[in-house]
Design a protein around this motif. Structure first.
Motif, mmCIF file in Angstrom:
data_model
loop_
_atom_site.group_PDB
_atom_site.id
_atom_site.type_symbol
_atom_site.label_atom_id
_atom_site.label_comp_id
_atom_site.label_asym_id
_atom_site.label_seq_id
_atom_site.Cartn_x
_atom_site.Cartn_y
_atom_site.Cartn_z
ATOM 1 N N LEU A 97 -77.692 5.413 28.097
ATOM 2 C CA LEU A 97 -78.523 6.609 27.901
ATOM 3 C C LEU A 97 -79.880 6.257 27.301
ATOM 4 O O LEU A 97 -80.889 6.900 27.606
ATOM 5 N N ILE A 100 -81.884 5.186 30.199
ATOM 6 C CA ILE A 100 -82.208 6.346 31.031
ATOM 7 C C ILE A 100 -83.335 7.154 30.402
ATOM 8 O O ILE A 100 -84.218 7.670 31.106
ATOM 9 N N GLU A 101 -83.337 7.280 29.080
ATOM 10 C CA GLU A 101 -84.422 8.016 28.424
ATOM 11 C C GLU A 101 -85.766 7.323 28.645
ATOM 12 O O GLU A 101 -86.799 7.982 28.791
ATOM 13 N N ARG A 104 -86.744 8.243 32.008
ATOM 14 C CA ARG A 104 -87.186 9.646 32.035
ATOM 15 C C ARG A 104 -88.651 9.781 31.593
ATOM 16 O O ARG A 104 -89.335 10.725 31.995
ATOM 17 N N ASP A 110 -83.546 14.819 36.152
ATOM 18 C CA ASP A 110 -82.636 15.961 36.193
ATOM 19 C C ASP A 110 -82.287 16.392 37.611
ATOM 20 O O ASP A 110 -81.284 17.066 37.823
ATOM 21 N N ILE A 132 -71.913 9.521 31.355
ATOM 22 C CA ILE A 132 -73.367 9.602 31.450
ATOM 23 C C ILE A 132 -73.797 10.921 32.075
ATOM 24 O O ILE A 132 -74.698 11.609 31.577
ATOM 25 N N GLN A 135 -73.328 13.722 29.544
ATOM 26 C CA GLN A 135 -74.293 13.667 28.443
ATOM 27 C C GLN A 135 -75.687 14.093 28.892
ATOM 28 O O GLN A 135 -76.457 14.676 28.110
ATOM 29 N N LEU A 136 -76.007 13.844 30.152
ATOM 30 C CA LEU A 136 -77.322 14.212 30.684
ATOM 31 C C LEU A 136 -77.357 15.626 31.240
ATOM 32 O O LEU A 136 -78.410 16.098 31.680
ATOM 33 N N LEU A 138 -76.196 16.538 34.012
ATOM 34 C CA LEU A 138 -76.469 16.490 35.440
ATOM 35 C C LEU A 138 -75.504 17.418 36.168
ATOM 36 O O LEU A 138 -74.454 17.787 35.650
#
Length: 358
Positions: A97, A100-101, A104, A110, A132, A135-136, A138
């Motif tokens: 994560l 991924i941030e 982002r 998203d 994942i 938590q996102l 999605l």
């Protein structure tokens, strides 16, 4: 819209992350004390020659060194596989994560339609792909693929999978994640070869967005081969005390010998002269492996600078390593023709051609 046969997938952006705990020096001190005095100078020489400055670990910093008196590996015997997998289930998604941030910050995620996750250093179900995605926040309808236990070339498999998805569905936006926690698998051995193998590995994660948007690196034709009679040279053996890595000292020599085969070289370079390729993203599996590729393909001395820089800063992070190298290549604007190449269990070599978006 044009036929999917003519769609070119692109790596639009890459985010990377490592933990904050540098364990490289502590491991070297621990490892050399396990060896007979007569072997310690050789170990010191090989450790210095490895050209690794840092390796990062998810093991907690507040306990000090993982091999110290209060660290994760303080007790003998070391923690079993269950304890290591419990840590993996928590730390692997967290590190992923973080990567991924950072992705982002560069591109939206998203609206991802597919999620491809590669990891070989742990198991948990529901998988880290589901963790994942949850938590996102999605979409629960996101199509997920988990690539497990392929080792260092799994980044190629993950990006190749994303390429196939985008070629079949040009509207797809594929979030590709690689995350490895190699430091969860320290083994209490007393032989120099496995200690030198463990000295290579650290923890890291990377995330990429792959889509048909003309931005970033175009993913070209992939290639793959397995070297004959080499299946025992790189192995992960699952034991009651974690995953035991076996990395034979024969690997660089076998790679160099394979690169003497013009058929394989043509597959890697798509028939181009290797020296005409100005963007090499080679998995930083170790200094000797990078040297074997450089010499085997007669590359310029600076051709693998991106790979060597990743090795110095992070060591070998298994499947995440190639993504770190690609992130460095992506940050440059001067690449006209590139090749990604990684080696792993089998002994297998996998990769793909890449180029600029314009």
């Amino acid at each position: 819209m044009a036929s999917a046969d003519f769609v070119t997938p692109y790596i639009n952006a890459i985010g990377t992350a490592v933990p904050s705990h540098d364990i490289h020096a502590a491991f070297i001190g621990w490892a050399r004390e396990r060896l007979p005095i007569a072997q310690r100078k050789l170990f010191d020489r090989m450790a210095a020659r490895a050209a690794i400055g840092h390796r990062w670990s998810v093991l907690p910093e507040d306990a000090g060194s993982p091999v110290g008196d209060t660290g994760f590996y303080a007790d003998t015997p070391h923690p079993g596989t269950a304890a290591r997998m419990s840590l993996y289930a928590q730390a692997a998604p967290e590190l992923a994560l973080s990567a991924i941030e950072r992705l982002r910050d560069q591109v939206p995620i998203d609206d991802a339609t597919h999620l491809v996750v590669a990891s070989c250093t742990g198991f948990v179900a529901p998988g880290i792909d589901q963790i994942i995605a949850r938590q996102l926040s999605l979409s629960p309808a996101i199509e997920r693929t988990l690539i497990g236990f392929m080792g260092c070339y799994a980044a190629v498999a993950a990006l190749r999978t994303a390429r196939h998805i985008v070629r079949s569905d040009p509207a797809a936006r594929v979030l590709v994640v690689t995350v490895e926690l190699s430091t969860l698998h320290l083994q209490a051995v007393d032989e120099i070869e496995p200690l030198l193998a463990m000295l290579q590995f650290g923890d890291g994660a990377a995330a990429a967005m792959v889509s048909a948007e003309r931005r970033g690196l175009a993913i070209g034709q992939p290639f793959a081969t397995t070297l004959a009679k080499s299946d025992r040279l790189i192995r992960w053996d699952i034991t009651d005390a974690g995953f035991a890595m076996h990395l034979s000292g024969e690997v660089p020599g076998r790679i160099a010998a394979a690169l003497a085969d013009p058929v394989l070289v043509d597959a890697i370079t798509a028939g181009q002269d290797a020296t005409s390729i100005d963007g090499w993203a080679v998995h930083a599996g170790g200094r000797s492996i990078l040297d074997a590729v450089e010499h085997g393909l007669s590359l310029d001395a600076d051709a693998l600078d991106d790979s060597r820089a990743v090795l110095v800063d992070n060591g070998n992070m298994s499947s995440a390593t190639l993504m770190f190298v690609l992130a460095r290549v992506l940050a440059r604007s001067d690449v006209r023709r590139g090749v990604a190449l990684a080696f792993g269990p089998g002994l297998a070599a996998e990769g793909f051609a890449f180029g600029p978006s314009a």
